[in-house]
Design an enzyme around this catalytic site. Structure first.
Site, PDB file in Angstrom:
ATOM      1  N   ASP A   1      -8.007   1.301 -26.845  1.00  0.00           N
ATOM      2  CA  ASP A   1      -8.259   1.411 -25.410  1.00  0.00           C
ATOM      3  C   ASP A   1      -8.136   2.849 -24.949  1.00  0.00           C
ATOM      4  OD1 ASP A   1      -8.938  -1.066 -24.618  1.00  0.00           O
ATOM      5  OD2 ASP A   1      -6.956  -1.667 -23.925  1.00  0.00           O
TER       6      ASP A   1
ATOM      7  N   GLU B   1       0.689  -7.218   8.412  1.00  0.00           N
ATOM      8  CA  GLU B   1       0.889  -5.782   8.613  1.00  0.00           C
ATOM      9  C   GLU B   1       1.979  -5.249   7.705  1.00  0.00           C
ATOM     10  OE1 GLU B   1      -1.256  -3.940  10.725  1.00  0.00           O
ATOM     11  OE2 GLU B   1      -2.154  -5.883  10.317  1.00  0.00           O
TER      12      GLU B   1
ATOM     13  N   PRO C   1       0.821  -1.223   0.000  1.00  0.00           N
ATOM     14  CA  PRO C   1       0.000   0.000   0.000  1.00  0.00           C
ATOM     15  C   PRO C   1       0.851   1.268   0.000  1.00  0.00           C
ATOM     16  CG  PRO C   1      -0.200  -1.177   2.100  1.00  0.00           C
ATOM     17  CD  PRO C   1       0.613  -2.035   1.205  1.00  0.00           C
TER      18      PRO C   1
ATOM     19  N   ARG D   1      -2.832  -8.292 -21.410  1.00  0.00           N
ATOM     20  CA  ARG D   1      -3.600  -7.883 -22.584  1.00  0.00           C
ATOM     21  C   ARG D   1      -2.787  -7.034 -23.552  1.00  0.00           C
ATOM     22  NH1 ARG D   1      -6.665  -4.184 -22.688  1.00  0.00           N
ATOM     23  NH2 ARG D   1      -8.482  -5.260 -23.472  1.00  0.00           N
TER      24      ARG D   1
END
Ligand code: 9D3
Length: 253
Positions: free
Chosen positions: A169, A116, A89, A154
């Site tokens: 895209d 954690e 994160p 992709r």
């Protein structure tokens, strides 16, 4: 394209790789993806992958040794240099530009964080990149690893059947997509825009471009700063800016 994913939840990752575009590309041999159970790289009887944090505090931390052993074994087997992405994160936000860069390589390794956190020496000595997929709290790096693999896969030639749809895209062009409709031509009182059933391909193309620009202008104006626009597109955009100023809608959403 060779991708190696290291995780304490190999079945969760395998489940996400089995279906859809990625699953098919694996079956066809376009993607060589191996999922590695971190516990297989432990040397103790109980296959312990985590430990309490030095200095105290809540939760457990992933130990460094099994992660280093996993990367050593993968590099041995694959040969050559490999990026090592650590999902976290605290990482830099993953973007389409990262997907493009990774798709141009022979392969890469993803280490899924959990608990954690991960012993920081994994970040400083082993990882080449620390990657987040966005500002929300997940329980681990397994879903982010699947997101990264999907976005990269992709872009590998042949993985998506229709190369045109990859070219077009939204993020390839830097714009949001135009709205799509299929039958029926009228649904719950809403008709499909006449231009789309008109058969005038030139007009359809211009309508779609104008819609893509308008949507981007209204919903993701941040994208316009880096979008690659030609003269027609910049002209359309100026018209949108002016109509917003004229009608006094600035500051609204
Ligand atoms: C309660 C612990 N958190 C303090 C805010 C830190 C924390 C550590 C580990 C929060 C989440 C996680 C597990 N998440 C990931 O490993 C993760 C993640 C994410 O949560 N969001 C977006 N991208 C990613 S990539 C890996």
């Amino acid at each position: 394209m060779q991708i190696d994913i290291v995780t304490i939840f190999p079945r969760m990752v395998e489940a996400g790789l089995a279906e859809g575009v990625v699953g098919r590309a694996r079956d066809r041999g376009l993607l060589d993806i191996a999922v590695h159970d971190l516990r297989a790289f432990t040397t103790d009887r109980h296959h312990v992958v985590d430990d309490v944090p030095f200095g105290g505090g809540p939760g457990m931390v992933l130990k460094p040794e099994p992660l280093f052993a996993a990367v050593d074994a993968i590099r041995e087997r694959r040969g050559g240099v490999r990026d090592v992405l650590l999902t976290s994160p605290a990482g830099r936000r993953f973007t389409q530009a990262d997907a493009r860069r990774l798709a141009g390589a022979d392969g890469f390794i993803v280490l899924c964080g959990r608990y954690e956190g991960v012993d920081d020496r994994v970040r400083t000595l082993l990882a080449t990149d620390e990657i987040s997929i966005g500002d929300y709290v997940l329980s681990g790096g397994e879903l982010p690893a699947l997101v990264i693999v999907d976005a990269v896969s992709r872009l590998v030639p042949g993985v998506v059947g229709d190369e045109q749809s990859v070219e077009g895209d939204s993020f390839t062009r830097g714009l949001l997509d135009y709205p799509h409709f299929t039958r029926p031509a009228e649904f719950r009182g809403q008709r499909v825009p006449d231009v789309l059933v008109s058969g005038h391909h030139g007009e359809i193309r211009r309508w779609r471009l104008a819609q893509a620009l308008q949507r981007t202008f209204e919903q993701r104006p941040d994208l316009l700063a880096t979008a690659v626009l030609d003269e027609d597109e910049r002209e359309l955009l100026r018209a949108l800016h002016q109509s917003r100023a004229r009608t006094g809608h600035e500051g609204e959403d």
